[in-house]
Design an enzyme around this catalytic site. Structure first.
Site, mmCIF file in Angstrom:
data_model
loop_
_atom_site.group_PDB
_atom_site.id
_atom_site.type_symbol
_atom_site.label_atom_id
_atom_site.label_comp_id
_atom_site.label_asym_id
_atom_site.label_seq_id
_atom_site.Cartn_x
_atom_site.Cartn_y
_atom_site.Cartn_z
ATOM 1 N N HIS A 128 -12.302 -3.479 -1.610
ATOM 2 C CA HIS A 128 -11.512 -2.383 -2.178
ATOM 3 C C HIS A 128 -11.985 -2.007 -3.575
ATOM 4 O O HIS A 128 -11.231 -1.441 -4.355
ATOM 5 C CB HIS A 128 -10.026 -2.758 -2.193
ATOM 6 C CG HIS A 128 -9.442 -2.892 -0.814
ATOM 7 N ND1 HIS A 128 -8.298 -3.598 -0.534
ATOM 8 C CD2 HIS A 128 -9.869 -2.393 0.383
ATOM 9 C CE1 HIS A 128 -8.046 -3.530 0.773
ATOM 10 N NE2 HIS A 128 -8.988 -2.812 1.347
ATOM 11 N N ALA A 158 -2.156 -21.082 -2.271
ATOM 12 C CA ALA A 158 -3.614 -21.226 -2.234
ATOM 13 C C ALA A 158 -4.149 -22.243 -3.255
ATOM 14 O O ALA A 158 -5.007 -23.060 -2.929
ATOM 15 C CB ALA A 158 -4.264 -19.864 -2.465
HETATM 16 P P1 NAD Z 1 -2.304 -8.945 1.248
HETATM 17 O O1 NAD Z 1 -2.945 -8.808 2.547
HETATM 18 O O2 NAD Z 1 -3.181 -9.170 0.108
HETATM 19 O O3 NAD Z 1 -1.115 -10.089 1.419
HETATM 20 C C1 NAD Z 1 -0.637 -11.015 0.550
HETATM 21 C C2 NAD Z 1 -0.477 -12.330 1.342
HETATM 22 O O4 NAD Z 1 -0.485 -13.421 0.419
HETATM 23 C C3 NAD Z 1 0.797 -12.500 2.174
HETATM 24 O O5 NAD Z 1 0.463 -12.875 3.488
HETATM 25 C C4 NAD Z 1 1.568 -13.674 1.492
HETATM 26 O O6 NAD Z 1 2.237 -14.518 2.418
HETATM 27 C C5 NAD Z 1 0.428 -14.425 0.848
HETATM 28 N N1 NAD Z 1 0.766 -15.214 -0.342
HETATM 29 C C6 NAD Z 1 1.722 -15.011 -1.277
HETATM 30 N N2 NAD Z 1 1.654 -15.946 -2.240
HETATM 31 C C7 NAD Z 1 0.627 -16.763 -1.934
HETATM 32 C C8 NAD Z 1 0.035 -17.917 -2.536
HETATM 33 N N3 NAD Z 1 0.469 -18.410 -3.717
HETATM 34 N N4 NAD Z 1 -1.011 -18.515 -1.901
HETATM 35 C C9 NAD Z 1 -1.484 -18.030 -0.720
HETATM 36 N N5 NAD Z 1 -0.976 -16.960 -0.100
HETATM 37 C C10 NAD Z 1 0.061 -16.318 -0.701
HETATM 38 O O7 NAD Z 1 -1.479 -7.680 1.055
HETATM 39 P P2 NAD Z 1 -0.779 -6.962 -0.172
HETATM 40 O O8 NAD Z 1 -0.291 -7.911 -1.208
HETATM 41 O O9 NAD Z 1 0.181 -6.080 0.477
HETATM 42 O O10 NAD Z 1 -1.920 -6.071 -0.832
HETATM 43 C C11 NAD Z 1 -2.435 -4.942 -0.204
HETATM 44 C C12 NAD Z 1 -3.731 -4.574 -0.866
HETATM 45 O O11 NAD Z 1 -3.500 -4.251 -2.251
HETATM 46 C C13 NAD Z 1 -4.720 -5.722 -0.902
HETATM 47 O O12 NAD Z 1 -5.532 -5.670 0.191
HETATM 48 C C14 NAD Z 1 -5.457 -5.469 -2.215
HETATM 49 O O13 NAD Z 1 -6.502 -4.557 -2.016
HETATM 50 C C15 NAD Z 1 -4.480 -4.787 -3.115
HETATM 51 N N6 NAD Z 1 -3.939 -5.713 -4.132
HETATM 52 C C16 NAD Z 1 -4.801 -6.441 -4.898
HETATM 53 C C17 NAD Z 1 -4.315 -7.333 -5.833
HETATM 54 C C18 NAD Z 1 -5.316 -8.138 -6.645
HETATM 55 O O14 NAD Z 1 -6.436 -7.669 -6.852
HETATM 56 N N7 NAD Z 1 -4.977 -9.339 -7.082
HETATM 57 C C19 NAD Z 1 -2.940 -7.499 -6.001
HETATM 58 C C20 NAD Z 1 -2.063 -6.723 -5.205
HETATM 59 C C21 NAD Z 1 -2.594 -5.849 -4.252
#
Ligand code: NAD
Ligand code: ZN
Length: 248
Positions: free
Chosen positions: A120, A233
């Site tokens: 992304h 994680a």
């Molecule tokens: P995602 O597919 O990234 O899902 C988040 C997943 O993380 C969930 O399944 C949840 O159960 C799990 N989770 C929560 N806490 C956790 C932990 N401590 N350890 C392991 N797993 C854990 O989907 P989203 O959050 O809806 O994001 C959608 C899109 O938005 C992402 O694909 C990304 O491109 C973007 N995004 C990026 C960031 C970043 O760069 N850090 C943050 C938010 C969203």
């Protein structure tokens, strides 16, 4: 749980070509909230809607105020956690070859991983909608909203908005990595955002073992992934890595 950690560590040590697929969950312990799930900064609005390219083109000021400037503040303070550092160590050990990430936070590179496919894009840079010149996100002045380039054009982040397509080169490389690995670790990924969610399916169809690290089950659980470590994680990676270092 101890047995599960041991089993996962054994699979990692015997893997010849490990690929990791990571989502927003891997960065939660670095203080970056995911979009889905409770406790997020984003409970106030729907990031899938605000983060859509059509919302940005319609009202860039609103998207800058609600989403982009907030994200910039959160990312400024974020540092890699034990999960990112563990993946960097697995690369150093010659086991992990590629990280495919949905994240835009740059934390895998900061942790030391060298082959990172950013599905992304990255939030570190902005691009002018008119002249395409680039500026670092941290350097831009937010006194003016939306921030503008010297030519007067509006800046957008270089990341991929909802509704935009993944750069074909990144998609190609991800598909190749997924079809050539013998083990895929899926960490903090809800597996509902396509096409990233399809990568573990490709891995499985190509004969790889798929292991998830996620406190919650996902659509992959039990069907595509054979094992799931139901922990955060960072905590899971700390335990797995200690075992890997012991038996490698
Ligand atoms: P995602 O597919 O990234 O899902 C988040 C997943 O993380 C969930 O399944 C949840 O159960 C799990 N989770 C929560 N806490 C956790 C932990 N401590 N350890 C392991 N797993 C854990 O989907 P989203 O959050 O809806 O994001 C959608 C899109 O938005 C992402 O694909 C990304 O491109 C973007 N995004 C990026 C960031 C970043 O760069 N850090 C943050 C938010 C969203
Ligand atoms: Zn410009």
């Amino acid at each position: 749980m101890e047995d599960l950690i041991k089993k996962v560590a054994e699979h990692i040590v015997s893997a010849k070509h490990l690929v990791a697929l990571t989502g927003a969950g891997i960065s939660v312990e670095s203080g970056i909230p995911p979009f889905r799930g409770k406790g997020g900064l984003w409970e106030k609005f729907d990031p899938m809607e605000v983060g859509h390219i059509q919302s940005f083109m319609r009202d860039p000021e609103k998207v800058w105020r609600l989403l982009i400037s907030e994200m910039r503040n959160v990312l400024k303070a974020a540092r890699p956690n034990a999960a990112h550092l563990g993946l960097a160590r697995l690369e150093e050990l010659g086991i992990l070859k590629t990280v495919i990430t949905q994240n835009i936070d740059g934390l895998h590179q900061l942790a030391g991983n060298r082959d990172v496919i950013e599905f992304h894009g990255n939030f570190a840079w902005l691009r002018c909608l008119d002249c395409s010149s680039r500026e670092e996100t941290v350097a831009v002045d937010l006194a003016q909203m939306p921030p503008r380039c010297a030519c007067g054009g509006i800046y957008r982040p270089e990341c991929v908005f909802f509704g935009e397509t993944i750069p074909p080169a990144d998609l190609d490389r991800s598909q190749i990595a997924s079809s050539t690995c013998d083990l895929m670790l899926v960490m903090g990924c809800s597996a509902v955002v396509q096409p990233a969610a399809f990568m573990p399916v490709i891995a499985k169809q190509s004969g790889a073992l798929v292991i998830e690290i996620n406190p919650e089950p996902t659509p992959l659980t039990g069907a595509t992934s054979t094992l799931r470590v139901p922990e955060k994680a960072g905590k899971a990676m700390r335990e797995i890595l200690a075992e890997v270092e012991r038996i490698k």
